[in-house]
Write a protein that holds these residues in place. Structure first.
Motif, mmCIF file in Angstrom:
data_model
loop_
_atom_site.group_PDB
_atom_site.id
_atom_site.type_symbol
_atom_site.label_atom_id
_atom_site.label_comp_id
_atom_site.label_asym_id
_atom_site.label_seq_id
_atom_site.Cartn_x
_atom_site.Cartn_y
_atom_site.Cartn_z
ATOM 1 N N ILE A 98 21.767 2.588 1.435
ATOM 2 C CA ILE A 98 20.683 2.663 0.822
ATOM 3 C C ILE A 98 20.770 4.052 -0.258
ATOM 4 N N ALA A 99 21.171 5.006 0.392
ATOM 5 C CA ALA A 99 20.969 6.432 -0.026
ATOM 6 C C ALA A 99 22.137 6.338 -1.288
ATOM 7 N N GLU A 100 23.169 5.672 -1.296
ATOM 8 C CA GLU A 100 24.015 5.398 -2.287
ATOM 9 C C GLU A 100 23.373 4.635 -3.537
ATOM 10 N N GLU A 101 22.875 3.383 -2.991
ATOM 11 C CA GLU A 101 22.129 2.608 -4.029
ATOM 12 C C GLU A 101 21.103 3.149 -4.732
ATOM 13 N N LYS A 102 20.248 3.945 -4.193
ATOM 14 C CA LYS A 102 18.806 4.512 -4.707
ATOM 15 C C LYS A 102 19.494 5.941 -5.102
ATOM 16 N N GLN A 103 20.564 6.480 -4.877
ATOM 17 C CA GLN A 103 21.202 7.701 -5.429
ATOM 18 C C GLN A 103 20.179 8.928 -5.008
ATOM 19 N N ILE A 104 20.002 8.866 -3.611
ATOM 20 C CA ILE A 104 19.031 9.595 -2.963
ATOM 21 C C ILE A 104 19.683 10.230 -1.679
ATOM 22 N N SER A 105 19.640 11.146 -0.923
ATOM 23 C CA SER A 105 20.122 11.568 0.137
ATOM 24 C C SER A 105 19.853 10.812 1.530
ATOM 25 N N VAL A 106 20.640 10.595 2.350
ATOM 26 C CA VAL A 106 20.593 10.174 3.578
ATOM 27 C C VAL A 106 19.198 10.607 4.312
ATOM 28 N N LYS A 107 19.103 11.836 4.210
ATOM 29 C CA LYS A 107 17.980 12.673 4.862
ATOM 30 C C LYS A 107 16.557 12.098 4.281
ATOM 31 N N THR A 108 16.719 12.046 2.564
ATOM 32 C CA THR A 108 15.524 11.246 2.314
ATOM 33 C C THR A 108 15.119 9.880 2.497
ATOM 34 N N LYS A 137 0.834 -1.332 -0.114
ATOM 35 C CA LYS A 137 -0.029 -0.118 0.125
ATOM 36 C C LYS A 137 0.785 1.316 -0.048
ATOM 37 N N LEU A 138 2.045 0.888 0.310
ATOM 38 C CA LEU A 138 3.114 2.096 0.390
ATOM 39 C C LEU A 138 3.435 2.598 -1.095
ATOM 40 N N PRO A 139 3.949 3.679 -1.350
ATOM 41 C CA PRO A 139 4.542 4.077 -2.707
ATOM 42 C C PRO A 139 5.808 3.145 -2.781
ATOM 43 N N GLU A 140 6.192 2.816 -3.914
ATOM 44 C CA GLU A 140 7.139 1.872 -4.140
ATOM 45 C C GLU A 140 8.541 2.242 -3.596
ATOM 46 N N GLN A 141 8.903 3.468 -3.781
ATOM 47 C CA GLN A 141 10.226 3.934 -3.346
ATOM 48 C C GLN A 141 10.285 3.747 -1.698
ATOM 49 N N ILE A 142 9.242 4.169 -0.952
ATOM 50 C CA ILE A 142 9.171 4.036 0.393
ATOM 51 C C ILE A 142 9.305 2.721 0.891
ATOM 52 N N ALA A 143 8.498 1.673 0.051
ATOM 53 C CA ALA A 143 8.729 0.280 0.509
ATOM 54 C C ALA A 143 10.001 -0.399 0.219
ATOM 55 N N SER A 144 10.475 0.058 -0.967
ATOM 56 C CA SER A 144 11.774 -0.483 -1.122
ATOM 57 C C SER A 144 12.828 -0.004 0.041
ATOM 58 N N VAL A 145 12.744 1.226 0.309
ATOM 59 C CA VAL A 145 13.773 1.673 1.227
ATOM 60 C C VAL A 145 13.753 0.723 2.691
ATOM 61 N N PHE A 182 15.055 -5.774 6.011
ATOM 62 C CA PHE A 182 15.079 -7.245 5.487
ATOM 63 C C PHE A 182 16.695 -7.581 4.689
ATOM 64 N N ALA A 183 17.146 -6.648 4.385
ATOM 65 C CA ALA A 183 18.549 -6.828 3.673
ATOM 66 C C ALA A 183 19.835 -6.320 4.429
ATOM 67 N N GLY A 184 19.219 -5.527 5.731
ATOM 68 C CA GLY A 184 20.173 -5.053 6.880
ATOM 69 C C GLY A 184 21.307 -3.825 6.248
ATOM 70 N N LYS A 185 20.760 -3.168 5.193
ATOM 71 C CA LYS A 185 21.549 -2.155 4.620
ATOM 72 C C LYS A 185 21.235 -0.806 5.820
ATOM 73 N N THR A 186 22.453 -0.044 5.566
ATOM 74 C CA THR A 186 22.401 1.045 6.556
ATOM 75 C C THR A 186 21.632 2.192 5.731
#
Length: 190
Positions: A149-159, A127-135, A141-145
């Motif tokens: 995640i910010a580096e992989e998704k090319q978004i800021s840590v604040k996002t 039910k969540l937007p895909e980007q939020i659910a993915s993060v 589940f994947a245990g990423k910091t």
């Protein structure tokens, strides 16, 4: 979802055939949910885990003497509820008030198996937007910091932080009593 008839069949195999595999399956499917159920009455999760483990131990030890007149789910819930009453009596922690309350909670209330809880979580995440659910999935589940995640998704840590806040707020509302069990990951997988 495990159907009640399948659960009842597993329980019959325990009682009449001494089937350890069926017992293990019932234990893995119901241990964590029964701990959450017991936690509604007893404050300490550690005490709840001990109580539920003791209920399963007694079921296995007395399997030849047991007479189950209801569904396996209702039987397990009644056993745990009774264990809560006994625990509260022994601890003398508002025993009379809590016993009165516990005896009036209907046994028919919902109890989910571990696999059903996983399905509830996945349905809520859908039910969540895909980007939020993915993060959320990458973090929980994947245990990423957050930085990974910010580096992989090319978004800021604040996002990433904002997405996690939104996801947790939504899941808290959507899943209520079971969120801590799902998010923290107190799972015993079969």
């Amino acid at each position: 979802m495990i159907e009640d008839s399948k659960t009842d069949d597993l329980f019959r195999r325990i009682l009449f055939q001494d089937d350890e595999c069926a017992f293990r399956r019932i234990f893995y499917d119901f241990f964590a949910p029964l701990c959450v159920f017991a936690h509604r009455y007893v404050g300490s999760m550690e005490d709840c885990e001990d109580m539920v483990q003791d209920v399963f131990y007694r079921i296995w030890k007395k399997r030849k003497e047991l007479r189950v007149d209801s569904s396996a789910r209702n039987f397990l819930m009644a056993c745990v509820r009774n264990a809560c009453v006994d625990f509260l009596r022994k601890q003398e922690v508002e025993a009379r008030g809590m016993e009165y309350y516990i005896q009036r909670v209907p046994v028919e209330e919902e109890l989910y198996t571990t696999s059903e809880l996983e399905q509830l979580l996945e349905a809520a995440l859908a039910k969540l937007p895909e980007q939020i659910a993915s993060v959320f999935r990458l973090n929980r589940f994947a245990g990423k910091t957050y930085a990974e995640i910010a580096e992989e998704k090319q978004i800021s840590v604040k996002t990433v932080e904002a997405y996690m806040t939104k996801a947790l707020r939504f899941l808290r509302m959507e899943l209520k009593d079971y969120l801590s069990l799902l998010v923290i990951g107190i799972w015993i997988n079969a």
